[in-house]
Enzyme design. Structure first.
Site, PDB file in Angstrom:
ATOM      1  N   ARG A  46      24.800 -22.544 -55.045  1.00 39.67           N
ATOM      2  CA  ARG A  46      24.020 -21.643 -55.909  1.00 39.67           C
ATOM      3  C   ARG A  46      24.933 -21.015 -56.946  1.00 39.67           C
ATOM      4  O   ARG A  46      24.559 -20.804 -58.090  1.00 39.67           O
ATOM      5  CB  ARG A  46      23.278 -20.575 -55.084  1.00 39.67           C
ATOM      6  N   TYR A  98       5.053 -21.023 -76.687  1.00 41.23           N
ATOM      7  CA  TYR A  98       4.659 -21.886 -75.582  1.00 41.23           C
ATOM      8  C   TYR A  98       3.793 -21.062 -74.619  1.00 41.23           C
ATOM      9  O   TYR A  98       4.135 -19.914 -74.293  1.00 41.23           O
ATOM     10  CB  TYR A  98       5.927 -22.384 -74.877  1.00 41.23           C
ATOM     11  N   ASP A 172      14.282 -20.067 -78.574  1.00 40.05           N
ATOM     12  CA  ASP A 172      13.859 -21.224 -77.788  1.00 40.05           C
ATOM     13  C   ASP A 172      14.008 -22.438 -78.707  1.00 40.05           C
ATOM     14  O   ASP A 172      13.221 -22.617 -79.631  1.00 40.05           O
ATOM     15  CB  ASP A 172      12.405 -21.028 -77.339  1.00 40.05           C
ATOM     16  N   LYS A 197      12.391 -31.405 -71.788  1.00 35.35           N
ATOM     17  CA  LYS A 197      11.863 -32.065 -72.981  1.00 35.35           C
ATOM     18  C   LYS A 197      12.948 -32.956 -73.609  1.00 35.35           C
ATOM     19  O   LYS A 197      13.364 -33.902 -72.990  1.00 35.35           O
ATOM     20  CB  LYS A 197      11.338 -31.001 -73.939  1.00 35.35           C
TER      21      LYS A 197
HETATM   22  C1  PLP Z   1       7.962 -26.724 -71.885  1.00 42.26           C
HETATM   23  C2  PLP Z   1       8.430 -25.560 -72.657  1.00 42.26           C
HETATM   24  C3  PLP Z   1       8.892 -24.405 -72.013  1.00 42.26           C
HETATM   25  C4  PLP Z   1       8.889 -24.257 -70.509  1.00 42.26           C
HETATM   26  O1  PLP Z   1       9.798 -25.100 -69.893  1.00 42.26           O
HETATM   27  P1  PLP Z   1       9.592 -25.735 -68.418  1.00 42.26           P
HETATM   28  O2  PLP Z   1      10.750 -26.655 -68.298  1.00 42.26           O
HETATM   29  O3  PLP Z   1       8.266 -26.423 -68.411  1.00 42.26           O
HETATM   30  O4  PLP Z   1       9.626 -24.604 -67.451  1.00 42.26           O
HETATM   31  C5  PLP Z   1       9.351 -23.371 -72.806  1.00 42.26           C
HETATM   32  N1  PLP Z   1       9.350 -23.456 -74.158  1.00 42.26           N
HETATM   33  C6  PLP Z   1       8.900 -24.547 -74.802  1.00 42.26           C
HETATM   34  C7  PLP Z   1       8.915 -24.578 -76.297  1.00 42.26           C
HETATM   35  C8  PLP Z   1       8.414 -25.625 -74.091  1.00 42.26           C
HETATM   36  O5  PLP Z   1       7.950 -26.698 -74.740  1.00 42.26           O
END
Ligand code: PLP
Length: 382
Positions: A46, A98, A172, A197
């Site tokens: 961890r 998101y 983000d 992603k």
């Molecule tokens: C998918 C996504 C998230 C969340 O991420 P997870 O890996 O699904 O928890 C946050 N911000 C954006 C822009 C996303 O496309």
């Protein structure tokens, strides 16, 4: 190192015990100690795991940061950032986030006494009237999901820092990836990714990332990552690291295909509006061009026919594009934000920001563009 070299070598070294070129998957929770407290830098996974360390070094390198952190999901990375704050603190965030981020802010953290303001970040000065002594964090997404709005990272960071240099700016960077834009270089303090992603890139993991360039901030985030416990497992870290090695060539093709699809949609008689910052007609094209190297593979559009039934029929027609949540993988996906990714946003708020029944979001993959265009044409016309 240049970016295209960093994706492959950044922060990496051959495995010290064997010379293995790829980091082994250290599928272990714990590490032998020769005497209490005497160990080789690893005590418990961890806190740290060598496969995760390799990935976290890569994360730091590709975003021009000094420290990277790998989490069990993108949302758990955001959760870690918010846990630096205290009750009474205020956050100013974009109004087109998101859906899961919005849900976390409003449904989880408001009850712990954090206060969120949502504004259109296309106009940087929109944040000014909301800044007060309680403001601790600015949360930006650019391009936004799903409306592809652009926020000027440099302009917003400098406006905020002039007022109070302690206010953190977090971006983000999931949609753009560091191939297209580098928020830390533009004045942001924290970069966040859903590595699920584009960084992972193959739709085979769920993972989050944070990158920073400040040692004190890194220490705080590492404490929360360790104490909160939402770490990424070694197998997933290996897959993410493998994905990142081709990020630059995947992104090149995502951008080419994205532009071709956006241009196709722009002249299609059934399409009312296309959201893609690469189009010269896009309202944010100039800012996008200033801060991004290219424009990515995410394209949204609205149909002239505003009925849900028509949108559903088109969504069911796709054959090469798969109807599915998520984005950023090598394969093309199509998504209906109202009923899928953004269903957690109340209808009224969705309508206000423009997430309507006729909105369709594409994650354009790296397949042959002719097949993608044919599929799109066929889906729209049947
Ligand atoms: C998918 C996504 C998230 C969340 O991420 P997870 O890996 O699904 O928890 C946050 N911000 C954006 C822009 C996303 O496309």
């Amino acid at each position: 190192m240049k970016f295209n070299t960093k994706t492959i070598h950044g922060g990496q070294q051959h495995d010290p015990s064997t010379g293995a070129v790829m980091p082994p998957i250290y599928q272990t929770s714990t590490y032998a100690q020769s005497s209490p407290g005497t160990h080789k830098g690893y005590e418990y996974s961890r806190a740290a795991n060598p496969t995760r360390t390799a990935l976290e070094n890569s994360f730091a390198s590709i975003e021009n940061g000094t420290h990277g952190f790998a989490f069990s999901s993108g949302l758990s990375a955001i959760d870690c950032v918010l846990k630096m704050l205290n009750p009474g603190d205020e956050i100013i965030a974009g109004d087109d986030l998101y859906g899961g981020t919005y849900r976390m802010f409003t449904k989880m953290f408001e009850k712990y006494g954090l206060k969120f303001h949502f504004v259109n970040m296309e106009i940087p000065s929109n944040i000014l009237p909301l800044i007060n002594k309680n403001t601790k964090l600015i949360w930006l997404e650019t391009p936004t999901n799903p409306l592809m709005k652009i926020a000027d990272i440099q302009e917003i960071s400098s406006l905020v820092k002039k007022i109070d240099s302690n206010i953190l700016v977090a971006v983000d960077n999931t949609f753009a990836t560091p191939y297209l834009q580098l928020p830390l270089d533009l004045g942001a303090d924290i970069v966040m990714h859903s590595a699920t992603k584009y960084l992972g890139g193959h739709s085979d993991i769920v993972m989050g990332a944070l990158m920073v360039k400040d040692a004190k901030l890194a220490e705080e985030l590492h404490f929360i990552q360790f104490a909160g416990g939402a770490v990424a497992g070694p197998q997933d870290c290996f897959l993410a690291l493998r994905g990142i090695k081709t990020l630059h060539i995947r992104m090149q093709r995502h951008c080419e295909n994205g532009m071709a699809i956006a241009q196709f949609l722009e002249q299609h008689p059934k399409v009312a509006e296309v959201f893609y910052p690469g189009l010269t007609s896009d309202k944010n094209h100039a800012v996008a061009k200033k801060q991004m190297k290219d424009f990515g593979g995410m394209v949204s559009f609205k149909l002239k026919d505003e009925s849900r039934a028509t949108a559903f029929k088109i969504l069911e027609n796709f054959k090469v594009f798969t109807l599915a949540e998520s984005l950023g993988g090598v394969e093309s996906l199509v998504n209906h934000p109202v009923t899928m990714t953004h269903a957690s946003i109340p209808e009224k708020e969705r309508e206000i920001i423009g997430i309507t029944d006729s909105l369709i979001r594409l994650s354009v993959g790296i397949e042959d563009i002719e097949d993608l265009l044919k599929d799109l044409e066929n889906a729209l016309n049947n």
